[in-house]
Design a protein around this motif. Structure first.
Motif, PDB file in Angstrom:
ATOM      1  N   MET A   1       0.917  -1.098   0.143  1.00 46.04           N
ATOM      2  CA  MET A   1       0.089   0.133  -0.143  1.00 46.04           C
ATOM      3  C   MET A   1       1.031   1.312  -0.019  1.00 46.04           C
ATOM      4  O   MET A   1       0.651   2.249  -0.628  1.00 46.04           O
ATOM      5  CB  MET A   1      -1.002   0.124   1.019  1.00 46.04           C
ATOM      6  CG  MET A   1      -1.818   1.292   1.355  1.00 46.04           C
ATOM      7  SD  MET A   1      -3.016   1.290   0.005  1.00 46.04           S
ATOM      8  CE  MET A   1      -4.286  -0.310   0.373  1.00 46.04           C
ATOM      9  N   THR A   2       2.080   1.140   0.882  1.00 52.92           N
ATOM     10  CA  THR A   2       2.785   2.352   0.850  1.00 52.92           C
ATOM     11  C   THR A   2       3.485   2.736  -0.529  1.00 52.92           C
ATOM     12  O   THR A   2       3.614   3.627  -0.926  1.00 52.92           O
ATOM     13  CB  THR A   2       3.861   2.099   1.948  1.00 52.92           C
ATOM     14  OG1 THR A   2       3.370   2.013   3.311  1.00 52.92           O
ATOM     15  CG2 THR A   2       4.735   3.334   1.867  1.00 52.92           C
ATOM     16  N   GLU A   3       3.968   1.468  -1.131  1.00 53.09           N
ATOM     17  CA  GLU A   3       4.529   1.631  -2.495  1.00 53.09           C
ATOM     18  C   GLU A   3       3.399   2.404  -3.339  1.00 53.09           C
ATOM     19  O   GLU A   3       3.903   3.219  -4.465  1.00 53.09           O
ATOM     20  CB  GLU A   3       5.023   0.301  -2.960  1.00 53.09           C
ATOM     21  CG  GLU A   3       5.717   0.276  -4.507  1.00 53.09           C
ATOM     22  CD  GLU A   3       5.884  -1.065  -4.882  1.00 53.09           C
ATOM     23  OE1 GLU A   3       6.055  -1.211  -5.974  1.00 53.09           O
ATOM     24  OE2 GLU A   3       5.960  -2.147  -4.021  1.00 53.09           O
ATOM     25  N   HIS A   4       2.273   1.839  -3.448  1.00 50.69           N
ATOM     26  CA  HIS A   4       1.078   2.432  -4.307  1.00 50.69           C
ATOM     27  C   HIS A   4       0.872   3.978  -3.914  1.00 50.69           C
ATOM     28  O   HIS A   4       0.887   4.850  -4.902  1.00 50.69           O
ATOM     29  CB  HIS A   4       0.031   1.641  -4.221  1.00 50.69           C
ATOM     30  CG  HIS A   4       0.120   0.429  -4.927  1.00 50.69           C
ATOM     31  ND1 HIS A   4       0.368   0.205  -5.999  1.00 50.69           N
ATOM     32  CD2 HIS A   4      -0.564  -0.993  -4.203  1.00 50.69           C
ATOM     33  CE1 HIS A   4       0.265  -1.189  -6.228  1.00 50.69           C
ATOM     34  NE2 HIS A   4      -0.268  -1.759  -5.402  1.00 50.69           N
ATOM     35  N   ALA A   6       3.276   5.930  -2.483  1.00 56.98           N
ATOM     36  CA  ALA A   6       4.290   6.857  -3.232  1.00 56.98           C
ATOM     37  C   ALA A   6       4.300   6.828  -4.658  1.00 56.98           C
ATOM     38  O   ALA A   6       4.585   8.066  -5.267  1.00 56.98           O
ATOM     39  CB  ALA A   6       5.698   6.107  -2.717  1.00 56.98           C
ATOM     40  N   SER A   7       3.993   5.837  -5.324  1.00 60.69           N
ATOM     41  CA  SER A   7       3.601   5.903  -6.775  1.00 60.69           C
ATOM     42  C   SER A   7       2.628   7.173  -7.182  1.00 60.69           C
ATOM     43  O   SER A   7       2.968   7.995  -8.091  1.00 60.69           O
ATOM     44  CB  SER A   7       3.079   4.428  -7.505  1.00 60.69           C
ATOM     45  OG  SER A   7       2.985   4.665  -8.831  1.00 60.69           O
ATOM     46  N   LEU A   8       1.634   7.011  -6.322  1.00 61.39           N
ATOM     47  CA  LEU A   8       0.784   8.232  -6.791  1.00 61.39           C
ATOM     48  C   LEU A   8       1.182   9.468  -6.665  1.00 61.39           C
ATOM     49  O   LEU A   8       0.924  10.541  -7.240  1.00 61.39           O
ATOM     50  CB  LEU A   8      -0.737   7.921  -5.951  1.00 61.39           C
ATOM     51  CG  LEU A   8      -1.687   6.728  -6.356  1.00 61.39           C
ATOM     52  CD1 LEU A   8      -2.679   6.512  -5.456  1.00 61.39           C
ATOM     53  CD2 LEU A   8      -2.212   6.955  -7.727  1.00 61.39           C
ATOM     54  N   ALA A   9       1.857   9.585  -5.517  1.00 60.93           N
ATOM     55  CA  ALA A   9       2.466  10.792  -5.119  1.00 60.93           C
ATOM     56  C   ALA A   9       3.612  11.386  -6.366  1.00 60.93           C
ATOM     57  O   ALA A   9       3.369  12.577  -6.511  1.00 60.93           O
ATOM     58  CB  ALA A   9       3.324  10.986  -3.985  1.00 60.93           C
ATOM     59  N   ASP A  10       4.084  10.362  -6.846  1.00 63.20           N
ATOM     60  CA  ASP A  10       5.212  10.766  -7.788  1.00 63.20           C
ATOM     61  C   ASP A  10       4.280  11.048  -9.125  1.00 63.20           C
ATOM     62  O   ASP A  10       4.586  12.112  -9.839  1.00 63.20           O
ATOM     63  CB  ASP A  10       5.987   9.575  -8.385  1.00 63.20           C
ATOM     64  CG  ASP A  10       6.993   9.125  -7.357  1.00 63.20           C
ATOM     65  OD1 ASP A  10       7.141  10.143  -6.395  1.00 63.20           O
ATOM     66  OD2 ASP A  10       7.518   8.075  -7.190  1.00 63.20           O
ATOM     67  N   LEU A  11       3.197  10.544  -9.424  1.00 68.30           N
ATOM     68  CA  LEU A  11       2.187  10.768 -10.685  1.00 68.30           C
ATOM     69  C   LEU A  11       1.609  12.075 -10.489  1.00 68.30           C
ATOM     70  O   LEU A  11       1.611  12.936 -11.519  1.00 68.30           O
ATOM     71  CB  LEU A  11       1.119   9.735 -10.716  1.00 68.30           C
ATOM     72  CG  LEU A  11       1.815   8.375 -11.425  1.00 68.30           C
ATOM     73  CD1 LEU A  11       0.777   7.032 -11.294  1.00 68.30           C
ATOM     74  CD2 LEU A  11       2.274   8.329 -12.653  1.00 68.30           C
ATOM     75  N   ARG A  12       1.335  12.604  -9.155  1.00 71.17           N
ATOM     76  CA  ARG A  12       0.617  13.756  -9.013  1.00 71.17           C
ATOM     77  C   ARG A  12       1.566  14.887  -9.151  1.00 71.17           C
ATOM     78  O   ARG A  12       1.113  16.002  -9.552  1.00 71.17           O
ATOM     79  CB  ARG A  12      -0.032  13.800  -7.695  1.00 71.17           C
ATOM     80  CG  ARG A  12      -1.419  12.899  -7.499  1.00 71.17           C
ATOM     81  CD  ARG A  12      -1.991  12.574  -6.053  1.00 71.17           C
ATOM     82  NE  ARG A  12      -3.168  11.997  -6.328  1.00 71.17           N
ATOM     83  CZ  ARG A  12      -3.612  11.184  -5.071  1.00 71.17           C
ATOM     84  NH1 ARG A  12      -2.931  11.264  -3.886  1.00 71.17           N
ATOM     85  NH2 ARG A  12      -4.695  10.526  -5.242  1.00 71.17           N
ATOM     86  N   HIS A  13       2.856  14.578  -8.658  1.00 70.95           N
ATOM     87  CA  HIS A  13       3.901  15.426  -8.792  1.00 70.95           C
ATOM     88  C   HIS A  13       4.184  15.633 -10.367  1.00 70.95           C
ATOM     89  O   HIS A  13       4.466  16.892 -10.842  1.00 70.95           O
ATOM     90  CB  HIS A  13       5.167  14.994  -8.146  1.00 70.95           C
ATOM     91  CG  HIS A  13       6.420  16.043  -8.349  1.00 70.95           C
ATOM     92  ND1 HIS A  13       6.524  17.418  -7.806  1.00 70.95           N
ATOM     93  CD2 HIS A  13       7.339  15.835  -9.108  1.00 70.95           C
ATOM     94  CE1 HIS A  13       7.502  17.927  -8.619  1.00 70.95           C
ATOM     95  NE2 HIS A  13       8.248  17.035  -9.321  1.00 70.95           N
ATOM     96  N   GLU A  14       4.154  14.753 -11.238  1.00 71.17           N
ATOM     97  CA  GLU A  14       4.213  14.813 -12.403  1.00 71.17           C
ATOM     98  C   GLU A  14       3.420  15.468 -13.398  1.00 71.17           C
ATOM     99  O   GLU A  14       3.654  16.634 -14.216  1.00 71.17           O
ATOM    100  CB  GLU A  14       4.387  13.530 -13.148  1.00 71.17           C
ATOM    101  CG  GLU A  14       4.443  13.457 -14.909  1.00 71.17           C
ATOM    102  CD  GLU A  14       4.657  11.933 -15.255  1.00 71.17           C
ATOM    103  OE1 GLU A  14       4.846  12.182 -16.445  1.00 71.17           O
ATOM    104  OE2 GLU A  14       4.411  11.162 -14.833  1.00 71.17           O
TER     105      GLU A  14
END
Length: 288
Positions: A1-4, A6-14
């Motif tokens: 869940m934490t990995e997901h 973090a991935s969402l955070a990266d996508l939102r930053h993009e």
């Protein structure tokens, strides 16, 4: 869940970075349009000359030719039409008059879809009031119903003269169909007090004045062939109050107002055709 997460955070930053880049590019686009306006004014161009429907059609065709990915084509056109409309004010105060005899909002909606949320629009209930609205605005545009047989007060004969300030047909709506929209079957011509211009894929409109009753379609076809005008078709016919009638023809390409074939058509009519006037042209809309 934490990995997901973090991935969402990266996508939102993009997405945030992309939004900033888009905003910066839109600012540069506006600055470029502003420079175009300055250049045109230095060349002595009037407000009406800033309207370039042929150029707008070319822009959208080029973008659609390179478009791919999940964003719908109609959305890409709508985004760019909103941008075009928003930047009009940098060049000329464009105003839109929508002819809706029954005060229907349907044609208003199709005009708003095309010109975006910032261009001022007014509703007119008669063709004459729409023409007055155009005459009051150097960069005015009229959104007119598609001509039909049997109309009591058709607008298109008002364009059938050679006056320098006479509006001309310069576009056709919608420029891209939206089969899921409630306005899918609605259409309109755009008119403005500026010359129609070729976009590379166009249709032209020619108004004929006929002596007495309308000539037969077979005879008209012969006259068009004689004047080297193949592929033309009759859109509507109208009977004047005087002993004359009119026809509105559509040509399958761009016809300049001074095309010698127009005079050749009148001459071939031997008095049956008393006048022929190119009342404008429009860029062919995009396919779905």
């Amino acid at each position: 869940m934490t990995e997901h997460i973090a991935s969402l955070a990266d996508l939102r930053h993009e997405i945030d970075v992309l939004d900033d880049q888009i905003q910066d590019l839109l600012r540069r686009r506006a600055e470029a349009v502003e420079k175009v306006a300055i250049t045109k004014r230095a060349a002595g161009m009037t407000d009406g000359a800033f309207l370039k429907p042929g150029r707008e059609a070319q822009i959208l065709r080029r973008l659609m030719a390179r478009h791919h990915g999940p964003l719908p084509r109609a959305a890409m056109v709508r985004i760019n039409r909103e941008l075009i409309g928003a930047l009009y004010e940098l060049q000329a105060p464009v105003r839109v008059a929508v002819l809706a005899p029954n005060k229907s909002v349907a044609r208003w909606d199709i005009a708003r879809d095309h010109y975006g949320s910032t261009v001022p629009m007014i509703l007119c209930t008669t063709a004459s009031s729409a023409m007055r609205a155009l005459s009051a605005e150097p960069a005015g545009v009229g959104v007119m119903p598609l001509p039909e047989d049997g109309e009591r007060d058709p607008w298109w004969p008002m364009l059938a003269n050679r006056g320098a300030d006479t509006p001309r047909v310069v576009g056709l709506l919608p420029f891209i169909p939206n089969p899921r929209g409630r306005l899918a079957d609605l259409g309109a011509f755009l008119i403005a007090r500026c010359p129609a211009e070729a976009s590379g894929e166009d249709r032209s409109l020619v108004a004929l004045r006929l002596a007495g009753d309308a000539i037969s379609l077979d005879r008209l076809g012969q006259l068009l062939a004689q004047a080297d005008l193949p592929g033309w078709r009759v859109l509507v016919q109208h009977r004047d109050s005087e002993p004359t009638s009119r026809m509105l023809l559509e040509a399958p390409d761009f016809i300049a107002p001074d095309d010698p074939r127009i005079d050749a058509l009148v001459a071939a009519g031997s008095g049956a055709i008393t006048d022929a006037v190119v009342i404008g042209a429009y860029a062919m809309p995009l396919s779905e």
